[in-house]
Write a protein that holds these residues in place. Structure first.
Motif, PDB file in Angstrom:
ATOM      1  N   ALA A 133       0.888  -1.330   0.115  1.00 28.47           N
ATOM      2  CA  ALA A 133       0.289   0.292   0.082  1.00 28.47           C
ATOM      3  C   ALA A 133       0.693   1.402  -0.143  1.00 28.47           C
ATOM      4  O   ALA A 133       0.416   2.237  -0.822  1.00 28.47           O
ATOM      5  CB  ALA A 133      -0.925  -0.057   1.259  1.00 28.47           C
ATOM      6  N   VAL A 134       1.736   1.058   1.102  1.00 35.98           N
ATOM      7  CA  VAL A 134       2.969   2.852   0.992  1.00 35.98           C
ATOM      8  C   VAL A 134       3.538   2.705  -0.567  1.00 35.98           C
ATOM      9  O   VAL A 134       3.505   3.205  -0.548  1.00 35.98           O
ATOM     10  CB  VAL A 134       3.996   1.879   1.891  1.00 35.98           C
ATOM     11  N   HIS A 135       3.923   1.679  -1.082  1.00 39.70           N
ATOM     12  CA  HIS A 135       4.640   2.091  -2.385  1.00 39.70           C
ATOM     13  C   HIS A 135       3.458   1.935  -3.555  1.00 39.70           C
ATOM     14  O   HIS A 135       4.383   3.022  -4.187  1.00 39.70           O
ATOM     15  CB  HIS A 135       4.997   0.520  -2.744  1.00 39.70           C
ATOM     16  N   VAL A 136       2.371   1.854  -3.892  1.00 43.71           N
ATOM     17  CA  VAL A 136       1.161   1.911  -4.720  1.00 43.71           C
ATOM     18  C   VAL A 136       1.158   3.846  -4.194  1.00 43.71           C
ATOM     19  O   VAL A 136       1.263   4.675  -5.611  1.00 43.71           O
ATOM     20  CB  VAL A 136       0.007   1.887  -3.872  1.00 43.71           C
ATOM     21  N   LEU A 137       0.859   4.044  -3.068  1.00 45.82           N
ATOM     22  CA  LEU A 137       0.655   5.703  -2.952  1.00 45.82           C
ATOM     23  C   LEU A 137       1.630   6.501  -3.436  1.00 45.82           C
ATOM     24  O   LEU A 137       1.776   7.593  -3.790  1.00 45.82           O
ATOM     25  CB  LEU A 137       0.496   6.387  -1.030  1.00 45.82           C
ATOM     26  N   GLU A 138       3.000   5.929  -2.793  1.00 44.32           N
ATOM     27  CA  GLU A 138       4.380   7.069  -2.911  1.00 44.32           C
ATOM     28  C   GLU A 138       4.304   6.921  -4.429  1.00 44.32           C
ATOM     29  O   GLU A 138       4.811   7.719  -5.665  1.00 44.32           O
ATOM     30  CB  GLU A 138       5.623   5.963  -2.504  1.00 44.32           C
ATOM     31  N   PRO A 257       5.848  -9.420 -13.783  1.00 43.47           N
ATOM     32  CA  PRO A 257       6.762  -9.464 -15.526  1.00 43.47           C
ATOM     33  C   PRO A 257       6.883  -7.788 -15.099  1.00 43.47           C
ATOM     34  O   PRO A 257       6.022  -7.526 -15.632  1.00 43.47           O
ATOM     35  CB  PRO A 257       6.204  -9.875 -16.672  1.00 43.47           C
ATOM     36  N   GLY A 258       7.676  -7.129 -15.469  1.00 41.90           N
ATOM     37  CA  GLY A 258       8.011  -5.958 -15.218  1.00 41.90           C
ATOM     38  C   GLY A 258       7.761  -4.575 -14.741  1.00 41.90           C
ATOM     39  O   GLY A 258       7.745  -3.411 -14.649  1.00 41.90           O
ATOM     40  N   ALA A 259       7.438  -5.069 -13.490  1.00 39.82           N
ATOM     41  CA  ALA A 259       7.420  -4.440 -12.364  1.00 39.82           C
ATOM     42  C   ALA A 259       8.288  -3.595 -11.324  1.00 39.82           C
ATOM     43  O   ALA A 259       9.513  -4.510 -11.595  1.00 39.82           O
ATOM     44  CB  ALA A 259       6.036  -5.635 -11.663  1.00 39.82           C
ATOM     45  N   ASP A 260       7.927  -2.461 -11.149  1.00 34.82           N
ATOM     46  CA  ASP A 260       9.234  -2.241 -10.324  1.00 34.82           C
ATOM     47  C   ASP A 260       8.860  -2.954  -8.466  1.00 34.82           C
ATOM     48  O   ASP A 260       7.770  -2.658  -8.003  1.00 34.82           O
ATOM     49  CB  ASP A 260       8.608  -0.275 -10.176  1.00 34.82           C
ATOM     50  N   PRO A 261       9.716  -3.129  -8.035  1.00 35.47           N
ATOM     51  CA  PRO A 261       9.549  -4.061  -7.238  1.00 35.47           C
ATOM     52  C   PRO A 261       9.629  -3.324  -6.050  1.00 35.47           C
ATOM     53  O   PRO A 261       9.347  -3.268  -4.694  1.00 35.47           O
ATOM     54  CB  PRO A 261      10.612  -5.239  -6.677  1.00 35.47           C
ATOM     55  N   GLY A 262      10.119  -1.521  -5.765  1.00 35.99           N
ATOM     56  CA  GLY A 262       9.943  -1.103  -4.683  1.00 35.99           C
ATOM     57  C   GLY A 262      10.456  -1.222  -3.979  1.00 35.99           C
ATOM     58  O   GLY A 262      10.539  -0.848  -2.696  1.00 35.99           O
ATOM     59  N   THR A 263      12.163  -2.218  -3.705  1.00 36.13           N
ATOM     60  CA  THR A 263      12.267  -2.659  -2.577  1.00 36.13           C
ATOM     61  C   THR A 263      12.830  -1.664  -1.620  1.00 36.13           C
ATOM     62  O   THR A 263      12.185  -1.705  -0.459  1.00 36.13           O
ATOM     63  CB  THR A 263      13.953  -3.217  -2.957  1.00 36.13           C
ATOM     64  N   ALA A 264      13.151  -0.880  -2.277  1.00 35.47           N
ATOM     65  CA  ALA A 264      13.703   0.501  -1.333  1.00 35.47           C
ATOM     66  C   ALA A 264      12.312   0.781  -0.027  1.00 35.47           C
ATOM     67  O   ALA A 264      12.261   1.760   0.573  1.00 35.47           O
ATOM     68  CB  ALA A 264      14.759   1.595  -1.611  1.00 35.47           C
ATOM     69  N   ILE A 265      11.671   1.707  -0.802  1.00 33.68           N
ATOM     70  CA  ILE A 265      10.356   1.885  -0.831  1.00 33.68           C
ATOM     71  C   ILE A 265       9.318   1.262   0.601  1.00 33.68           C
ATOM     72  O   ILE A 265       8.955   1.538   1.437  1.00 33.68           O
ATOM     73  CB  ILE A 265       9.103   2.388  -1.403  1.00 33.68           C
ATOM     74  N   ARG A 266       9.638   0.055   0.189  1.00 36.29           N
ATOM     75  CA  ARG A 266       8.972  -0.764   0.912  1.00 36.29           C
ATOM     76  C   ARG A 266      10.205  -1.350   2.180  1.00 36.29           C
ATOM     77  O   ARG A 266       9.271  -1.535   3.299  1.00 36.29           O
ATOM     78  CB  ARG A 266       8.818  -2.734   0.307  1.00 36.29           C
ATOM     79  N   ASP A 267      11.082  -1.567   2.163  1.00 30.97           N
ATOM     80  CA  ASP A 267      12.086  -1.567   3.353  1.00 30.97           C
ATOM     81  C   ASP A 267      11.854  -0.772   4.124  1.00 30.97           C
ATOM     82  O   ASP A 267      11.143  -1.077   5.297  1.00 30.97           O
ATOM     83  CB  ASP A 267      13.327  -1.997   3.138  1.00 30.97           C
ATOM     84  N   ALA A 268      11.500   1.008   4.041  1.00 25.91           N
ATOM     85  CA  ALA A 268      11.702   2.546   4.794  1.00 25.91           C
ATOM     86  C   ALA A 268       9.783   2.162   5.830  1.00 25.91           C
ATOM     87  O   ALA A 268       9.638   2.236   6.024  1.00 25.91           O
ATOM     88  CB  ALA A 268      11.779   3.334   3.866  1.00 25.91           C
ATOM     89  N   ALA A 269       8.978   0.928   4.689  1.00 22.96           N
ATOM     90  CA  ALA A 269       7.606   1.367   4.799  1.00 22.96           C
ATOM     91  C   ALA A 269       7.307   0.316   6.483  1.00 22.96           C
ATOM     92  O   ALA A 269       6.141   0.631   6.871  1.00 22.96           O
ATOM     93  CB  ALA A 269       6.552   1.046   3.684  1.00 22.96           C
ATOM     94  N   ARG A 270       8.168  -0.161   6.249  1.00 24.59           N
ATOM     95  CA  ARG A 270       8.467  -1.678   7.524  1.00 24.59           C
ATOM     96  C   ARG A 270       7.999  -0.489   8.785  1.00 24.59           C
ATOM     97  O   ARG A 270       6.769  -1.007  10.080  1.00 24.59           O
ATOM     98  CB  ARG A 270       9.446  -1.834   7.783  1.00 24.59           C
TER      99      ARG A 270
END
Length: 315
Positions: A133-138, A257-270
């Motif tokens: 959810a955080v990744h989507v809103l960002e 496929p072809g999606a942005d995993p948003g790793t940094a955003i998701r890690d920071a969201a925890r």
């Protein structure tokens, strides 16, 4: 020994089984936890459905990515995002591969403190939906005083996205079946029934227009209505409709496929999520709780796409 859920074959939930495995001692930078609850997510079924390939060398396949539990052993230098991790700590683990288990060894970097106000079931179901959810809103750049259309607003990710968007000061229009409209109103959203005429109903509810949209269900309707109503396609994202989303030129987010995993955003969201939950600004709604041995039933339930809130497994 620990009981774990595995997929013994590619296909449907009938491929799931519970087996016993040896749990190793944690090595440097690792911790062992006794699992109290593990979140069930649509991605878990996709892993063994064949959607991402069917390499037999990956079988039997352990499942799950999030869990909550109590730390029972730590390796050297066991430090997480919130600091040192100690035996006896109540924690949430994400990312936690193989989380459908009674015991689990994970990197300490995956572990954050469990908010005291959350039940084990709520804690076990907080992270995967929450960071998504955080990744989507960002990704859609949602700001205060804007309006956002959230498709699938009453699902696991949707309920979190609604609350976070409302907290940002946005006007939230959330699609859901009529039976779930009262819940969405309670969370601060304007509920809208999906189905034929959706675009017109959204226009009526938001006569000044829609600034951004998030597809959390992956239907053609969700993508098509979003691009019809939002002029800037960089402010439309999907976490499920990858083929149609790619054709429409919108953002693809997550593990597809072809999606942005948003790793940094998701890690920071925890830690953002645990702080919001601790402060009472974020509710985690549980749709159902199943024992590990009923993982197949949990997957059948989540595959319907009509659950309200999170499904969890309890060892």
């Amino acid at each position: 020994m620990s009981k774990v859920v595995v997929a013994n074959a590619y296909g449907g939930p009938e491929a799931l089984a519970v087996i016993d495995v040896t749990v190793p001692e944690p090595g440097p930078g690792q911790v062992r936890i006794v699992v109290r609850a593990a979140g069930v997510n649509p991605f878990d079924h996709k892993m063994y459905s064949g959607a991402f390939g069917a390499d037999p060398s990956n079988l039997p396949m352990r499942l799950g990515v999030e869990a909550a539990g109590v730390v029972t052993a730590v390796g050297a230098d066991a430090t997480g995002p919130a600091g040192s991790v100690e035996v006896g700590d109540e924690v949430i683990a994400y990312r936690a591969p193989g989380a459908y288990a009674a015991e689990l060894v994970v990197p300490a970097s995956s572990v954050v403190p469990k908010p005291a106000g959350l039940s084990w079931e709520q804690a076990g179901g907080l992270m995967a939906a929450g960071v998504t959810a955080v990744h989507v809103l960002e990704a859609i750049g949602l700001r205060k005083d804007e309006s956002v259309l959230i498709h699938g607003a009453a699902g696991g990710v949707g309920l979190t996205a609604v609350q976070l968007a409302v907290a940002r000061g946005a006007t939230v229009l959330g699609t859901a079946s009529p039976a779930k409209h009262d819940l969405l109103r309670d969370l601060g959203a304007i509920p809208i029934a999906y189905g034929p005429g959706l675009a017109d109903r959204v226009r009526a509810a938001a006569p000044e227009g829609v600034h951004a949209a998030a597809d959390l269900v992956g239907t053609d309707e969700a993508v098509d209505v979003s691009v019809e109503l939002v002029a800037d396609r960089s402010r439309v994202a999907t976490i499920a409709g990858f083929e149609r989303g790619a054709q429409a030129g919108i953002k693809l987010l997550g593990g597809g496929p072809g999606a942005d995993p948003g790793t940094a955003i998701r890690d920071a969201a925890r830690l953002q999520l645990t702080e919001a939950a601790e402060a009472g600004r974020l509710r985690v709604l549980i749709a159902a709780s199943h024992p590990l041995r009923e993982a197949a039933a949990a997957h059948l339930q989540i595959m319907t796409g009509h659950t309200t809130g999170k499904i969890v497994l309890v060892p």
